[in-house]
Write an enzyme that holds these catalytic residues in place. Sequence first.
Site, mmCIF file in Angstrom:
data_model
loop_
_atom_site.group_PDB
_atom_site.id
_atom_site.type_symbol
_atom_site.label_atom_id
_atom_site.label_comp_id
_atom_site.label_asym_id
_atom_site.label_seq_id
_atom_site.Cartn_x
_atom_site.Cartn_y
_atom_site.Cartn_z
ATOM 1 N N HIS A 61 1.046 -1.122 -0.416
ATOM 2 C CA HIS A 61 0.289 0.118 0.140
ATOM 3 C C HIS A 61 0.492 1.046 -0.058
ATOM 4 O O HIS A 61 2.189 1.471 0.559
ATOM 5 C CB HIS A 61 -0.711 -0.422 0.751
ATOM 6 C CG HIS A 61 -0.318 -0.475 2.403
ATOM 7 N ND1 HIS A 61 -0.188 -1.044 3.032
ATOM 8 C CD2 HIS A 61 -0.453 1.027 3.407
ATOM 9 C CE1 HIS A 61 0.327 -1.002 4.443
ATOM 10 N NE2 HIS A 61 0.027 0.626 4.436
ATOM 11 N N HIS A 63 1.116 4.847 1.410
ATOM 12 C CA HIS A 63 0.368 6.469 2.473
ATOM 13 C C HIS A 63 0.857 7.276 1.746
ATOM 14 O O HIS A 63 2.262 7.560 0.855
ATOM 15 C CB HIS A 63 1.290 6.350 3.870
ATOM 16 C CG HIS A 63 0.365 4.906 4.724
ATOM 17 N ND1 HIS A 63 -0.421 5.307 5.138
ATOM 18 C CD2 HIS A 63 0.688 3.806 4.719
ATOM 19 C CE1 HIS A 63 -1.098 4.341 5.928
ATOM 20 N NE2 HIS A 63 0.157 3.135 5.664
ATOM 21 N N TYR A 124 3.380 9.472 12.205
ATOM 22 C CA TYR A 124 2.525 8.022 11.253
ATOM 23 C C TYR A 124 3.198 7.826 10.587
ATOM 24 O O TYR A 124 3.139 6.628 10.002
ATOM 25 C CB TYR A 124 0.957 8.315 12.032
ATOM 26 C CG TYR A 124 0.887 7.229 11.059
ATOM 27 C CD1 TYR A 124 0.419 6.116 12.184
ATOM 28 C CD2 TYR A 124 -0.180 6.952 9.825
ATOM 29 C CE1 TYR A 124 -0.441 4.826 11.545
ATOM 30 C CE2 TYR A 124 -0.644 5.893 9.658
ATOM 31 C CZ TYR A 124 -1.231 4.905 10.462
ATOM 32 O OH TYR A 124 -2.329 3.274 9.597
ATOM 33 N N GLN A 128 5.814 3.629 9.182
ATOM 34 C CA GLN A 128 4.946 2.919 8.898
ATOM 35 C C GLN A 128 6.036 1.863 9.137
ATOM 36 O O GLN A 128 5.684 0.227 8.360
ATOM 37 C CB GLN A 128 4.506 2.702 7.979
ATOM 38 C CG GLN A 128 3.293 3.784 7.454
ATOM 39 C CD GLN A 128 1.993 2.947 8.280
ATOM 40 O OE1 GLN A 128 1.673 2.091 7.790
ATOM 41 N NE2 GLN A 128 1.472 3.756 9.518
#
Length: 131
Positions: A61, A63, A124, A128
């Site tokens: 994924h 971000h 954050y 990751q």
Amino acid sequence: MQEFKSNNNVVYSCKYHVIFCPKYRRPVLVKTIASRLKELLAQIAIDIKVEIIEMEIMPDHVHLLVEVDPQFGIHRVVKRFKGATSRYLRLEFPELKSRLPTLWTNSYFVSTVGGAPLEAVKMYIQNQKET
């Protein structure tokens, strides 16, 4: 103090946390593909006048923390990011064509960042790979 951006008729501060995944959440965003994806996203952001504040590519994924002109809209940004990167990555890395019918899923996650301190969201995203 909060920074604001403007265009001809809007002064804004619209920051979004966006997450999107490869089809079937396959872990294909690694090594040279991940590096090239970062380059492509940065270039597309410049082309469409979007600021990427933070970016992390995970194997399954992506971000992004982006600031977007509200008249352009977050949906158009995500559509442009996913459409262009799919096209270029699948041309440059033929192995993606054999593993996936399309590179990205149709869906994505988006959240405004107004409620959380910007630094907390940045940390954050930066952390990751450490989790």
